[in-house]
Enzyme design. Structure first.
Site, PDB file in Angstrom:
ATOM      1  N   ASP A  29      76.597  44.167 -10.877  1.00  0.00           N
ATOM      2  CA  ASP A  29      77.881  44.079 -11.560  1.00  0.00           C
ATOM      3  C   ASP A  29      78.675  45.341 -11.264  1.00  0.00           C
ATOM      4  O   ASP A  29      78.165  46.454 -11.443  1.00  0.00           O
ATOM      5  CB  ASP A  29      77.643  43.935 -13.071  1.00  0.00           C
ATOM      6  N   SER A  56      82.980  42.256 -21.227  1.00  0.00           N
ATOM      7  CA  SER A  56      83.880  42.553 -20.113  1.00  0.00           C
ATOM      8  C   SER A  56      85.191  43.172 -20.623  1.00  0.00           C
ATOM      9  O   SER A  56      85.160  44.211 -21.276  1.00  0.00           O
ATOM     10  CB  SER A  56      84.132  41.274 -19.299  1.00  0.00           C
ATOM     11  N   HIS A  94      77.525  39.964 -13.510  1.00  0.00           N
ATOM     12  CA  HIS A  94      78.640  39.930 -14.451  1.00  0.00           C
ATOM     13  C   HIS A  94      78.907  38.498 -14.910  1.00  0.00           C
ATOM     14  O   HIS A  94      78.976  37.573 -14.098  1.00  0.00           O
ATOM     15  CB  HIS A  94      79.913  40.495 -13.826  1.00  0.00           C
TER      16      HIS A  94
END
Length: 401
Positions: free
Chosen positions: A341, A187, A371
């Site tokens: 995501d 991320s 995610h």
């Protein structure tokens, strides 16, 4: 009695309303993801209220609440909390080896929107211990500064640690093979890993280079918040479109008041973004047809947002904006993306651009992924897709580092 029943019914309906979030059909164990999402929202509300009342300091290690932190190292490992280049890090080391032979190493940057979590949070502590144990590797997990510290400081923290780790003195101190050092992150951490990999690959003063980069659902650009994945997954937990945009604006030092303008891509104004730069994030050209669906590119002709937030065009913040010449120098890559995501298309576009630049790329796409799934692989919070993501990630490192 009837009144009590009515109250209980109202409470039950209220709880169900609070817990329920529409989950895409492709995601397994949807109620578990709803519970996690509700927990994250509740923790956020409690922390915000506590901060507003001045009762306690805000706890930025949010994942600690969801994935318990094991303060002990697993058998065969040790870890120590130290500083490298003035930045706090947690170093994981296998107990066996290191004195008669060289080991590989991974520098890891955790996710959390440049605002939450830490090296010590349960999920990242678990992941780094797994990496160290399975790879027989030294793992350096970096506690870069978080919001309200803004770009470029978190990036500079990570770059400083990278240069320090890649020095011959530190490599020798930890018995690390200079030819087997990788950089990784998920991320926001994937953003930092990609940016640091680009800089190290160009810096002639750093003689030891990263062998590889492993990016897990990375955030790689802030010019287009209307990619197909941003739109298709805008309400999919645990990372909503509005939340990711808020994280970006905070990181780049912009006011959250700019969020509505950013949602409409006012910062991608044609009079401010050169055509050659827009081409680097142009999903209409970079994505496979199956991901485009019927979506259309969203751009405005004029806007002042870029003037107010110039960091939106800074390659160190948005690695996808790098030129092909820069990308060509970066090491082989592993990029994991998840269907459900908002950041899916960032990873897919980066994989395409790296490949076009001649870089060897392994692209892992999880059709049932969401995610953050890599953080949920143990105990009651585990998901099968998270376990598969971890296995794929570790196996690739095992085979390539």
């Amino acid at each position: 009695m009837a009144k009590l029943g009515g109250v209980l019914l109202l409470l039950t309906l209220s709880a169900a309303y609070y817990l329920y979030t529409p989950i895409p059909v492709g995601i397994q164990e949807p109620w578990r993801l709803m519970m996690i999402d509700a927990s994250i929202r509740t923790i956020g509300h409690v922390e915000s209220m506590s901060k507003w009342l001045g009762l306690i300091s805000v706890d930025t290690t949010l994942l600690n609440h969801l994935v318990p932190t094991d303060t002990n190292a697993r058998p065969g490992l040790k870890f120590s909390d130290i500083t490298l280049a003035g930045v706090p890090v947690r170093v994981y080391e296998p107990l066996g080896g290191g004195e008669g032979h060289l080991r590989r190493a991974v520098m890891f940057f955790h996710g959390g929107g440049w605002a939450v979590s830490s090296t010590k949070s349960g999920a990242y502590n678990n992941l780094c211990q797994t990496m160290s144990y399975e790879l027989n590797a030294v793992v350096v997990s970096v506690d870069y500064r978080l919001y309200p510290v803004v770009f470029p400081e978190p990036y500079l923290d990570c770059l400083a640690v990278a240069k320090h780790l890649l020095s011959h003195e530190v490599l020798a101190q930890y018995s690390i093979d200079p030819d087997r050092v990788g950089v990784a992150g998920d991320s926001a951490g994937g953003n930092l890993a990609a940016a640091v990999a680009q800089e190290i690959s160009q810096d002639d003063t750093v003689t030891v280079k990263f062998r590889l980069q492993a990016l897990v659902y990375p955030a790689l650009q802030a010019l287009d918040f209307n990619t197909p994945s941003y739109l298709d997954s805008h309400y999919v937990p645990p990372l909503y479109r509005s939340t990711m945009i808020k994280f970006w604006l905070q990181y780049l030092g912009a006011g959250v008041s700019e969020q509505q303008a950013a949602m409409k891509n006012h910062h991608s104004a044609a009079d401010k973004v050169p055509p050659e730069m827009w081409a680097r994030v142009d999903w209409a050209s970079l994505l496979p047809a199956k991901f485009k669906k019927n979506h259309k590119t969203v751009r405005v002709q004029k806007s002042s947002l870029l003037k107010e937030v110039p960091a939106l065009l800074d390659v160190r913040a948005s690695p996808l904006l790098a030129s092909s010449e820069v990308l060509a120098k970066t090491p082989r890559a592993y990029i994991l993306t998840a269907e459900h995501d908002v950041l899916r298309d960032d990873g897919l576009m980066y994989a395409r651009r790296l490949q076009d630049a001649g870089v060897t790329v392994t692209s892992e796409y999880l059709e049932d992924g969401f995610h953050g799934c890599l953080c949920f692989v143990r105990d009651a919070m585990s998901f099968d897709v998270g376990k598969r993501a971890e296995k794929s990630y570790i196996t690739w490192l095992q085979n390539n580092l």
